[in-house]
Enzyme design. Structure first.
Site, PDB file in Angstrom:
ATOM      1  N   LYS A   1     -50.109  27.478  -6.818  1.00  0.00           N
ATOM      2  CA  LYS A   1     -50.393  26.050  -6.887  1.00  0.00           C
ATOM      3  C   LYS A   1     -50.938  25.501  -5.572  1.00  0.00           C
ATOM      4  CE  LYS A   1     -46.579  25.366 -10.179  1.00  0.00           C
ATOM      5  NZ  LYS A   1     -45.320  24.625 -10.451  1.00  0.00           N
TER       6      LYS A   1
ATOM      7  N   ARG B   1     -46.681  12.252  -1.047  1.00  0.00           N
ATOM      8  CA  ARG B   1     -45.332  11.848  -0.640  1.00  0.00           C
ATOM      9  C   ARG B   1     -44.410  13.053  -0.610  1.00  0.00           C
ATOM     10  NH1 ARG B   1     -45.732   7.218   2.069  1.00  0.00           N
ATOM     11  NH2 ARG B   1     -47.155   5.794   1.014  1.00  0.00           N
TER      12      ARG B   1
ATOM     13  N   PRO C   1     -49.760  19.294 -10.466  1.00  0.00           N
ATOM     14  CA  PRO C   1     -50.865  20.228 -10.698  1.00  0.00           C
ATOM     15  C   PRO C   1     -50.365  21.670 -10.749  1.00  0.00           C
ATOM     16  CG  PRO C   1     -51.402  18.654  -8.972  1.00  0.00           C
ATOM     17  CD  PRO C   1     -49.954  18.486  -9.258  1.00  0.00           C
ATOM     18  N   GLU C   2     -50.890  22.432 -11.705  1.00  0.00           N
ATOM     19  CA  GLU C   2     -50.509  23.825 -11.867  1.00  0.00           C
ATOM     20  C   GLU C   2     -51.749  24.699 -11.645  1.00  0.00           C
ATOM     21  OE1 GLU C   2     -48.115  24.369 -15.460  1.00  0.00           O
ATOM     22  OE2 GLU C   2     -47.513  22.279 -15.371  1.00  0.00           O
TER      23      GLU C   2
ATOM     24  N   ARG D   1     -35.287  20.335 -16.259  1.00  0.00           N
ATOM     25  CA  ARG D   1     -36.714  20.232 -16.521  1.00  0.00           C
ATOM     26  C   ARG D   1     -36.953  19.934 -17.989  1.00  0.00           C
ATOM     27  NH1 ARG D   1     -39.655  22.679 -12.381  1.00  0.00           N
ATOM     28  NH2 ARG D   1     -41.440  21.620 -13.333  1.00  0.00           N
TER      29      ARG D   1
END
Length: 269
Positions: free
Chosen positions: A58, A110, A2-3, A259
């Site tokens: 975030k 996690r 999530p951003e 990335r």
């Protein structure tokens, strides 16, 4: 992961459900998801009213009546669901906050966490995060000043949370596409016009992401039809090998600092 738009969407939707509601029970199924002993966590949080929900980068901040804050970072794979036991997803729940017959389920924590801090501790934890890109005070001049001191690949800079808060893999790709600049470009090769366009694209894409509920499509509650609406609007992110929606050129994926980075080799220079 999530951003900014995903977390802003969570904030907006959950404020409508949880503001001024009292936490009636706390269930900890994974101790590593919290930062203090489960018994102390439960004693401190239970029977507290949620007086506000804020976002910083975030992170989400659930502010409690006792002046403590639950600081949430979902990290990779984390998400939330609000509803009854019969409505909850068939997934492992790491933490559950109850509000009578309805519960806020924290799923996939996690790597993420839900930590409890006093206000000054929360401020310390978030002190190194850069400015919010959509705040009115973050002007184009402020952006030009900040990027003027940066070097290296554009993609790497956009992901740097100390540079600007909240941008990750998805929106860095979409911002660069909207700007018409490859994320592989070196910042030193960008002129002031390019940098100005980048600022404008950042505003457009992040606001559009919020408007359409972000790109992650797990609903926040039963009947939620907003969350995940930006996924179909992505032009390049996660579309390797597919045709560009604008020019039909095949979307390329490259690795930058490990990335995945997506762009159109024709539309972006």
């Amino acid at each position: 992961m999530p951003e900014l738009p995903e977390m802003e969407n969570y904030k907006n939707l959950l404020k409508g459900k949880l503001m001024n509601e009292v936490i009636t029970d706390v269930q900890i199924n994974r101790e590593k998801s919290i930062n203090i002993h489960p018994a102390l966590f439960k004693k401190t949080v239970q029977n507290q009213k949620i007086i506000d929900i804020k976002r910083r980068g975030k992170h989400l901040l659930f502010q409690l009546q006792n002046e403590q804050t639950l600081l949430l970072h979902l990290m990779l794979g984390g998400w939330m669901f609000f509803g009854t036991d019969s409505e909850k997803p068939d997934r492992t729940i790491q933490v559950r906050l109850s509000f009578g017959q309805k519960h806020l389920y924290f799923i996939g924590l996690r790597l993420g966490y839900l930590h409890l801090y006093y206000q000054n501790q929360t401020e310390e934890k978030l002190a190194d995060i850069g400015p919010e890109p959509l705040n009115p005070g973050f002007t184009i001049n402020e952006f030009l000043n900040r990027i003027g001191s940066k070097h290296g690949r554009l993609k790497t800079t956009l992901l740097d949370q100390s540079f600007i808060a909240g941008i990750g893999n998805c929106y860095s790709a979409e911002i660069c596409f909207h700007t018409g600049i490859r994320p592989t470009r070196d910042i030193d090769d960008m002129n002031e016009e390019d940098r100005g366009k980048l600022y404008n694209s950042m505003q457009v894409i992040l606001q559009d992401g919020i408007k359409h509920g972000g790109y992650m499509d797990n609903p926040v509650f039963k009947g939620d039809i907003l969350t995940g609406g930006f996924n179909d609007r992505c032009q390049v992110y996660d579309r390797e090998g597919q045709p560009c929606k604008r020019c039909r050129t095949t979307i390329i994926m490259e690795l930058i600092s490990s990335r995945k980075t997506y762009y159109c080799p024709n539309c972006q220079k």
